[in-house]
Scaffold this motif. Sequence first.
Motif, PDB file in Angstrom:
ATOM      1  N   ILE A  19       0.854  -1.194   0.000  1.00  0.00           N
ATOM      2  CA  ILE A  19       0.000   0.000   0.000  1.00  0.00           C
ATOM      3  C   ILE A  19       0.887   1.239   0.000  1.00  0.00           C
ATOM      4  CG2 ILE A  19      -1.791   1.269   1.259  1.00  0.00           C
ATOM      5  CD1 ILE A  19      -2.580  -1.490   2.501  1.00  0.00           C
ATOM      6  N   GLY A  20       0.751   2.039  -1.052  1.00  0.00           N
ATOM      7  CA  GLY A  20       1.562   3.252  -1.162  1.00  0.00           C
ATOM      8  C   GLY A  20       0.958   4.383  -0.333  1.00  0.00           C
ATOM      9  N   LEU A  22      -0.128   6.793   2.974  1.00  0.00           N
ATOM     10  CA  LEU A  22      -0.958   6.509   4.167  1.00  0.00           C
ATOM     11  C   LEU A  22      -0.159   6.006   5.379  1.00  0.00           C
ATOM     12  CD1 LEU A  22      -3.856   4.635   2.312  1.00  0.00           C
ATOM     13  CD2 LEU A  22      -3.848   7.024   3.015  1.00  0.00           C
ATOM     14  N   PRO A  59     -13.310   8.020  -0.478  1.00  0.00           N
ATOM     15  CA  PRO A  59     -13.766   7.744  -1.852  1.00  0.00           C
ATOM     16  C   PRO A  59     -13.392   6.337  -2.331  1.00  0.00           C
ATOM     17  CG  PRO A  59     -11.981   9.359  -1.823  1.00  0.00           C
ATOM     18  CD  PRO A  59     -12.351   9.120  -0.405  1.00  0.00           C
ATOM     19  N   PRO A  60     -14.123   5.830  -3.334  1.00  0.00           N
ATOM     20  CA  PRO A  60     -13.841   4.485  -3.843  1.00  0.00           C
ATOM     21  C   PRO A  60     -12.431   4.383  -4.422  1.00  0.00           C
ATOM     22  CG  PRO A  60     -15.795   5.441  -4.910  1.00  0.00           C
ATOM     23  CD  PRO A  60     -15.214   6.490  -4.053  1.00  0.00           C
ATOM     24  N   CYS A  62      -9.537   3.847  -3.068  1.00  0.00           N
ATOM     25  CA  CYS A  62      -8.399   4.448  -2.352  1.00  0.00           C
ATOM     26  C   CYS A  62      -7.860   3.534  -1.261  1.00  0.00           C
ATOM     27  CB  CYS A  62      -8.765   5.826  -1.819  1.00  0.00           C
ATOM     28  SG  CYS A  62      -9.015   7.019  -3.150  1.00  0.00           S
ATOM     29  N   SER A  63      -8.110   2.258  -1.359  1.00  0.00           N
ATOM     30  CA  SER A  63      -7.452   1.215  -0.560  1.00  0.00           C
ATOM     31  C   SER A  63      -8.091   0.836   0.777  1.00  0.00           C
ATOM     32  CB  SER A  63      -5.958   1.524  -0.345  1.00  0.00           C
ATOM     33  OG  SER A  63      -5.768   2.451   0.681  1.00  0.00           O
ATOM     34  N   THR A  65     -10.372  -1.518   1.340  1.00  0.00           N
ATOM     35  CA  THR A  65     -10.375  -2.984   1.395  1.00  0.00           C
ATOM     36  C   THR A  65      -8.957  -3.521   1.548  1.00  0.00           C
ATOM     37  OG1 THR A  65     -12.259  -2.922  -0.096  1.00  0.00           O
ATOM     38  CG2 THR A  65     -11.179  -5.047   0.158  1.00  0.00           C
ATOM     39  N   THR A  66      -8.039  -2.937   0.799  1.00  0.00           N
ATOM     40  CA  THR A  66      -6.655  -3.405   0.842  1.00  0.00           C
ATOM     41  C   THR A  66      -6.056  -3.197   2.237  1.00  0.00           C
ATOM     42  OG1 THR A  66      -6.568  -2.662  -1.453  1.00  0.00           O
ATOM     43  CG2 THR A  66      -4.499  -3.366  -0.492  1.00  0.00           C
ATOM     44  N   ASP A 129     -17.753  -4.554   3.468  1.00  0.00           N
ATOM     45  CA  ASP A 129     -17.605  -3.496   2.474  1.00  0.00           C
ATOM     46  C   ASP A 129     -18.996  -2.880   2.362  1.00  0.00           C
ATOM     47  OD1 ASP A 129     -16.191  -2.043   0.711  1.00  0.00           O
ATOM     48  OD2 ASP A 129     -16.316  -3.468  -0.938  1.00  0.00           O
ATOM     49  N   ASN A 176     -18.274   4.494   1.555  1.00  0.00           N
ATOM     50  CA  ASN A 176     -18.052   5.780   0.864  1.00  0.00           C
ATOM     51  C   ASN A 176     -19.039   6.807   1.405  1.00  0.00           C
ATOM     52  OD1 ASN A 176     -16.386   4.315  -0.892  1.00  0.00           O
ATOM     53  ND2 ASN A 176     -18.124   3.810  -2.209  1.00  0.00           N
ATOM     54  N   ILE A 208       2.523   4.477  -4.932  1.00  0.00           N
ATOM     55  CA  ILE A 208       1.569   3.521  -5.519  1.00  0.00           C
ATOM     56  C   ILE A 208       2.071   3.050  -6.889  1.00  0.00           C
ATOM     57  CG2 ILE A 208      -0.787   3.244  -6.433  1.00  0.00           C
ATOM     58  CD1 ILE A 208      -1.680   5.272  -4.222  1.00  0.00           C
ATOM     59  N   HIS A 212       2.937  -0.849  -8.040  1.00  0.00           N
ATOM     60  CA  HIS A 212       2.328  -1.561  -9.171  1.00  0.00           C
ATOM     61  C   HIS A 212       3.252  -1.719 -10.380  1.00  0.00           C
ATOM     62  CE1 HIS A 212      -1.382  -2.247  -7.145  1.00  0.00           C
ATOM     63  NE2 HIS A 212      -1.411  -0.987  -6.761  1.00  0.00           N
ATOM     64  N   GLY A 236      -5.844   5.245  -6.154  1.00  0.00           N
ATOM     65  CA  GLY A 236      -4.920   4.116  -6.202  1.00  0.00           C
ATOM     66  C   GLY A 236      -5.357   3.095  -7.235  1.00  0.00           C
ATOM     67  N   ALA A 237      -6.672   2.863  -7.295  1.00  0.00           N
ATOM     68  CA  ALA A 237      -7.191   1.881  -8.252  1.00  0.00           C
ATOM     69  C   ALA A 237      -6.902   2.338  -9.684  1.00  0.00           C
ATOM     70  CB  ALA A 237      -8.692   1.705  -8.049  1.00  0.00           C
ATOM     71  N   GLU A 240      -3.226   1.874 -10.438  1.00  0.00           N
ATOM     72  CA  GLU A 240      -2.965   0.442 -10.684  1.00  0.00           C
ATOM     73  C   GLU A 240      -3.377   0.097 -12.115  1.00  0.00           C
ATOM     74  OE1 GLU A 240      -5.310  -2.230  -8.298  1.00  0.00           O
ATOM     75  OE2 GLU A 240      -4.027  -3.925  -8.763  1.00  0.00           O
TER      76      GLU A 240
HETATM   77  P1  ATP Z   1     -14.187   0.641  -2.898  1.00  0.00           P
HETATM   78  O1  ATP Z   1     -14.722   1.724  -2.028  1.00  0.00           O
HETATM   79  O2  ATP Z   1     -14.554   0.811  -4.353  1.00  0.00           O
HETATM   80  O3  ATP Z   1     -14.459  -0.753  -2.378  1.00  0.00           O
HETATM   81  P2  ATP Z   1     -11.527   0.663  -1.781  1.00  0.00           P
HETATM   82  O4  ATP Z   1     -11.264   1.991  -1.154  1.00  0.00           O
HETATM   83  O5  ATP Z   1     -11.892  -0.461  -0.886  1.00  0.00           O
HETATM   84  O6  ATP Z   1     -12.589   0.820  -2.935  1.00  0.00           O
HETATM   85  P3  ATP Z   1      -9.483  -1.074  -2.754  1.00  0.00           P
HETATM   86  O7  ATP Z   1     -10.467  -2.109  -3.214  1.00  0.00           O
HETATM   87  O8  ATP Z   1      -8.689  -1.359  -1.533  1.00  0.00           O
HETATM   88  O9  ATP Z   1     -10.218   0.318  -2.599  1.00  0.00           O
HETATM   89  O10 ATP Z   1      -8.463  -0.710  -3.919  1.00  0.00           O
HETATM   90  C1  ATP Z   1      -8.760  -0.960  -5.283  1.00  0.00           C
HETATM   91  C2  ATP Z   1      -7.493  -1.323  -6.018  1.00  0.00           C
HETATM   92  O11 ATP Z   1      -6.626  -0.189  -6.051  1.00  0.00           O
HETATM   93  C3  ATP Z   1      -6.732  -2.446  -5.345  1.00  0.00           C
HETATM   94  O12 ATP Z   1      -6.443  -3.417  -6.294  1.00  0.00           O
HETATM   95  C4  ATP Z   1      -5.451  -1.812  -4.811  1.00  0.00           C
HETATM   96  O13 ATP Z   1      -4.354  -2.610  -5.095  1.00  0.00           O
HETATM   97  C5  ATP Z   1      -5.337  -0.487  -5.564  1.00  0.00           C
HETATM   98  N1  ATP Z   1      -4.941   0.583  -4.626  1.00  0.00           N
HETATM   99  C6  ATP Z   1      -5.733   1.531  -4.081  1.00  0.00           C
HETATM  100  N2  ATP Z   1      -5.049   2.326  -3.241  1.00  0.00           N
HETATM  101  C7  ATP Z   1      -3.774   1.861  -3.233  1.00  0.00           C
HETATM  102  C8  ATP Z   1      -2.584   2.230  -2.548  1.00  0.00           C
HETATM  103  N3  ATP Z   1      -2.561   3.267  -1.682  1.00  0.00           N
HETATM  104  N4  ATP Z   1      -1.456   1.518  -2.790  1.00  0.00           N
HETATM  105  C9  ATP Z   1      -1.454   0.483  -3.665  1.00  0.00           C
HETATM  106  N5  ATP Z   1      -2.543   0.071  -4.340  1.00  0.00           N
HETATM  107  C10 ATP Z   1      -3.706   0.745  -4.134  1.00  0.00           C
END
Ligand code: ATP
Length: 282
Positions: A19-20, A22, A59-60, A62-63, A65-66, A129, A176, A208, A212, A236-237, A240
């Motif tokens: 995770i980049g 944060l 926001p969606p 932005c990691s 879940t990760t 989620d 979100n 990030i 990737h 981030g998404a 990627e």
């Molecule tokens: P949503 O609200 O849509 O569920 P989310 O905030 O949970 O989104 P993730 O599902 O964690 O976001 O991230 C989506 C993709 O973007 C993942 O595959 C992840 O690898 C990549 N990503 C997002 N933020 C980062 C980050 N800070 N560093 C590396 N990869 C990131």
Amino acid sequence: PSITRGVTTEVPKVSWEDIGGLKDLKKKLQQAVEWPIKHSAAFARMGISPIRGVLLHGPPGCSKTTLAKAAANAAQASFFSLRYHCAIFSYLVKCGAELYSMYVGEGEALLRNTFQRARLAAPSIIFFDEADVVAAKRGGTSSNSTTVGERLLSTLLTEMDGLEHSKGILVLAATNRPHAIDAALMRPGRFDLVLYVPPPDLEARYEILGVHTRKMKISNDVDLRRIAEDSELFTGAELEGLCREAGIVALRENISATVVCNHHFQTVKEALKPALTRAEVG
Ligand code: ATP
């Protein structure tokens, strides 16, 4: 058909290094998730009860879940993900009670069953989620959908209160729409920690892109810092996706290609429009 089957419990392979950016947020999560599990004796000695719930909002893409997965990995905790079930709940709530009657009690059974399994497998993390679906504010517009949502919410509240007597279980929820979450979940002993996961700033975008392209061979003419500077508002998404697409463009150009060059990144970047707006980023 039963929706109570198939809650995934895979041990996530994602780590903090994936995770980049944060930095501070990762530290806070680490303390909230890893410490009570790894240092439970110290918590008991000091008479501190560990946090039971963490709400991640932002926001969606932005990691959120990760981050939840990395936290589970770091704590070596079983990860009970209700990601897909939340999507089903969302559909059921939207449809209202008529369709829901087909599944009467299944949503609540799923929640109870997941908490039960998490207790048996502790240390565990239960991840929601789209938490605003299961934990939606009471008193919505449609009476039918309110009833459906209320039943899920009241089960969640009961289960979270029950965690007082269980060790090593944490509920992580992502949304979100934090304002759509019922206030009862924000009381002490429920979601005690609320963390905003922002869109990446320049340094985070650079990191990030580094994450990737780690497994990619990139040519010397690729300047990741420059790309980070030019990708303001990208999540981030999206970053990627940019890296993956650049690799695909390179292959499309020549299926025997071994490196990804600057012009591949530029081709993709020019075609991409970030979903976030300046107003959302603030
Ligand atoms: P949503 O609200 O849509 O569920 P989310 O905030 O949970 O989104 P993730 O599902 O964690 O976001 O991230 C989506 C993709 O973007 C993942 O595959 C992840 O690898 C990549 N990503 C997002 N933020 C980062 C980050 N800070 N560093 C590396 N990869 C990131």
